[in-house]
Design a protein around this motif. Structure first.
Motif, PDB file in Angstrom:
ATOM      1  N   GLU A  74       0.854  -1.186   0.000  1.00  0.00           N
ATOM      2  CA  GLU A  74       0.000   0.000   0.000  1.00  0.00           C
ATOM      3  C   GLU A  74       0.893   1.241   0.000  1.00  0.00           C
ATOM      4  O   GLU A  74       1.866   1.302   0.752  1.00  0.00           O
ATOM      5  CB  GLU A  74      -0.919  -0.005   1.219  1.00  0.00           C
ATOM      6  N   ILE A  75       0.527   2.203  -0.827  1.00  0.00           N
ATOM      7  CA  ILE A  75       1.345   3.401  -1.013  1.00  0.00           C
ATOM      8  C   ILE A  75       0.514   4.653  -0.781  1.00  0.00           C
ATOM      9  O   ILE A  75      -0.642   4.749  -1.216  1.00  0.00           O
ATOM     10  CB  ILE A  75       1.949   3.430  -2.432  1.00  0.00           C
ATOM     11  N   LYS A  76       1.135   5.598  -0.100  1.00  0.00           N
ATOM     12  CA  LYS A  76       0.545   6.929   0.068  1.00  0.00           C
ATOM     13  C   LYS A  76       1.561   7.949  -0.411  1.00  0.00           C
ATOM     14  O   LYS A  76       2.578   8.171   0.231  1.00  0.00           O
ATOM     15  CB  LYS A  76       0.172   7.182   1.529  1.00  0.00           C
ATOM     16  N   ARG A  77       1.310   8.521  -1.587  1.00  0.00           N
ATOM     17  CA  ARG A  77       2.207   9.536  -2.135  1.00  0.00           C
ATOM     18  C   ARG A  77       2.016  10.854  -1.394  1.00  0.00           C
ATOM     19  O   ARG A  77       1.002  11.034  -0.701  1.00  0.00           O
ATOM     20  CB  ARG A  77       1.938   9.703  -3.623  1.00  0.00           C
ATOM     21  N   PRO A  78       2.962  11.786  -1.509  1.00  0.00           N
ATOM     22  CA  PRO A  78       2.842  13.053  -0.764  1.00  0.00           C
ATOM     23  C   PRO A  78       1.531  13.795  -1.032  1.00  0.00           C
ATOM     24  O   PRO A  78       1.007  14.465  -0.132  1.00  0.00           O
ATOM     25  CB  PRO A  78       4.052  13.863  -1.267  1.00  0.00           C
ATOM     26  N   GLN A  79       0.996  13.683  -2.250  1.00  0.00           N
ATOM     27  CA  GLN A  79      -0.237  14.394  -2.590  1.00  0.00           C
ATOM     28  C   GLN A  79      -1.500  13.617  -2.240  1.00  0.00           C
ATOM     29  O   GLN A  79      -2.606  14.142  -2.395  1.00  0.00           O
ATOM     30  CB  GLN A  79      -0.255  14.743  -4.090  1.00  0.00           C
ATOM     31  N   ASP A  80      -1.375  12.373  -1.748  1.00  0.00           N
ATOM     32  CA  ASP A  80      -2.544  11.545  -1.448  1.00  0.00           C
ATOM     33  C   ASP A  80      -3.026  11.785  -0.021  1.00  0.00           C
ATOM     34  O   ASP A  80      -2.259  12.181   0.854  1.00  0.00           O
ATOM     35  CB  ASP A  80      -2.213  10.056  -1.628  1.00  0.00           C
ATOM     36  N   THR A  81      -4.296  11.478   0.196  1.00  0.00           N
ATOM     37  CA  THR A  81      -4.871  11.601   1.538  1.00  0.00           C
ATOM     38  C   THR A  81      -4.948  10.253   2.248  1.00  0.00           C
ATOM     39  O   THR A  81      -5.169  10.208   3.455  1.00  0.00           O
ATOM     40  CB  THR A  81      -6.285  12.204   1.468  1.00  0.00           C
ATOM     41  N   ASP A  82      -4.795   9.152   1.497  1.00  0.00           N
ATOM     42  CA  ASP A  82      -4.885   7.830   2.103  1.00  0.00           C
ATOM     43  C   ASP A  82      -4.039   6.836   1.299  1.00  0.00           C
ATOM     44  O   ASP A  82      -3.601   7.134   0.179  1.00  0.00           O
ATOM     45  CB  ASP A  82      -6.337   7.357   2.148  1.00  0.00           C
ATOM     46  N   PHE A  83      -3.836   5.659   1.873  1.00  0.00           N
ATOM     47  CA  PHE A  83      -3.091   4.610   1.202  1.00  0.00           C
ATOM     48  C   PHE A  83      -3.945   3.936   0.125  1.00  0.00           C
ATOM     49  O   PHE A  83      -5.161   3.772   0.303  1.00  0.00           O
ATOM     50  CB  PHE A  83      -2.640   3.536   2.204  1.00  0.00           C
ATOM     51  N   THR A  84      -3.308   3.526  -0.971  1.00  0.00           N
ATOM     52  CA  THR A  84      -3.965   2.730  -2.007  1.00  0.00           C
ATOM     53  C   THR A  84      -3.111   1.500  -2.290  1.00  0.00           C
ATOM     54  O   THR A  84      -1.875   1.544  -2.219  1.00  0.00           O
ATOM     55  CB  THR A  84      -4.153   3.520  -3.316  1.00  0.00           C
ATOM     56  N   VAL A  85      -3.775   0.392  -2.634  1.00  0.00           N
ATOM     57  CA  VAL A  85      -3.073  -0.860  -2.925  1.00  0.00           C
ATOM     58  C   VAL A  85      -2.423  -0.762  -4.302  1.00  0.00           C
ATOM     59  O   VAL A  85      -3.053  -0.353  -5.281  1.00  0.00           O
ATOM     60  CB  VAL A  85      -4.035  -2.056  -2.871  1.00  0.00           C
ATOM     61  N   LEU A  86      -1.159  -1.141  -4.381  1.00  0.00           N
ATOM     62  CA  LEU A  86      -0.429  -1.104  -5.636  1.00  0.00           C
ATOM     63  C   LEU A  86      -0.762  -2.345  -6.457  1.00  0.00           C
ATOM     64  O   LEU A  86      -0.709  -3.470  -5.956  1.00  0.00           O
ATOM     65  CB  LEU A  86       1.086  -1.064  -5.363  1.00  0.00           C
TER      66      LEU A  86
END
Length: 229
Positions: free
Chosen positions: A111-123
């Protein structure tokens, strides 16, 4: 004007060829052999790969980066790098986390949360396999990792063969200055020979002859010029 000898011409041509070969190996393309199963099935034990060393521009001058097509290191690139704990060794893994990403692993899912994201997403990782081979690291420990932030100038790398890979889950991040290049393609692939103790070559000459005589019979022709993705 005295005529130069053939020996002089061949010597001069040989020197030029060596200089060109050294330049190509240092700055452009280098061959590596894959010794471990950590990237199966994307890259197999016995694959011989070519690595594009200029694509990231890490070893080039500003002028060189202007002349050659360079790009940033991207998520899912397969790279060769110097092992942070033993820089004389080369490792091959896949880039998963970019600088300032937050990475966590839950039940084998990255799961990744980029600096611009608000939550984690599954890769999405169609290349991953979970084989859990005998003697491999504890899969529960590898497949469940708390969130970590990738430092600036560093990358989080994993093997595709997740249950049989020592990678950033174990020894941490890879600094950009340790990255040697991106895997371009498999130019030759040889099925490793299953040897019994009696079949192990007794010396370097015997080993050379065994490899040379069996190379064609064990060559995996379907992997010739296979592009690693």
């Amino acid at each position: 004007m005295p005529r130069r000898s053939f020996l002089h011409d061949y010597f001069q041509a040989g020197i030029v060829a060596i200089i060109i070969a050294l330049f190509v190996r240092t700055y452009l393309v280098q061959a590596f052999q894959i010794p471990s199963p950590s990237m199966e099935h994307s890259i197999l034990v016995g694959d011989h790969v070519l690595v594009n060393k200029f694509i990231f521009g890490t070893a080039m001058s500003t002028a060189g980066r202007d002349l050659l097509p360079v790009q940033d290191i991207r998520r899912k690139d397969i790279i060769v790098f110097k092992f942070p704990q033993s820089p004389e060794k080369d490792y091959v893994k896949r880039v998963i986390g970019e600088p300032r990403d937050q990475i966590r692993i839950t039940n084998g899912k990255v799961e990744i949360k980029r600096p611009q994201d608000t939550d984690f997403t599954v890769l999405d990782e169609p290349y991953v396999q979970h084989s859990d081979p005998e003697g491999a690291p504890d899969p529960d420990q590898l497949n469940n990792r708390p969130a970590q932030t990738v430092p600036d100038g560093c990358y989080y790398v994993l093997g595709d063969n997740r249950d049989d890979s020592r990678d950033s889950r174990d020894w941490g991040f890879v600094s950009q200055d340790l990255i040697r290049g991106k895997v371009l393609l498999v130019y030759w692939s040889v099925e490793p020979a299953p040897l019994t103790p009696e079949q192990v070559p007794s010396g370097p000459l015997a080993a050379f002859w065994q490899n040379a005589s069996a190379s064609f019979s064990r060559t995996r022709w379907d992997r010739t010029f296979h592009v690693a993705r």
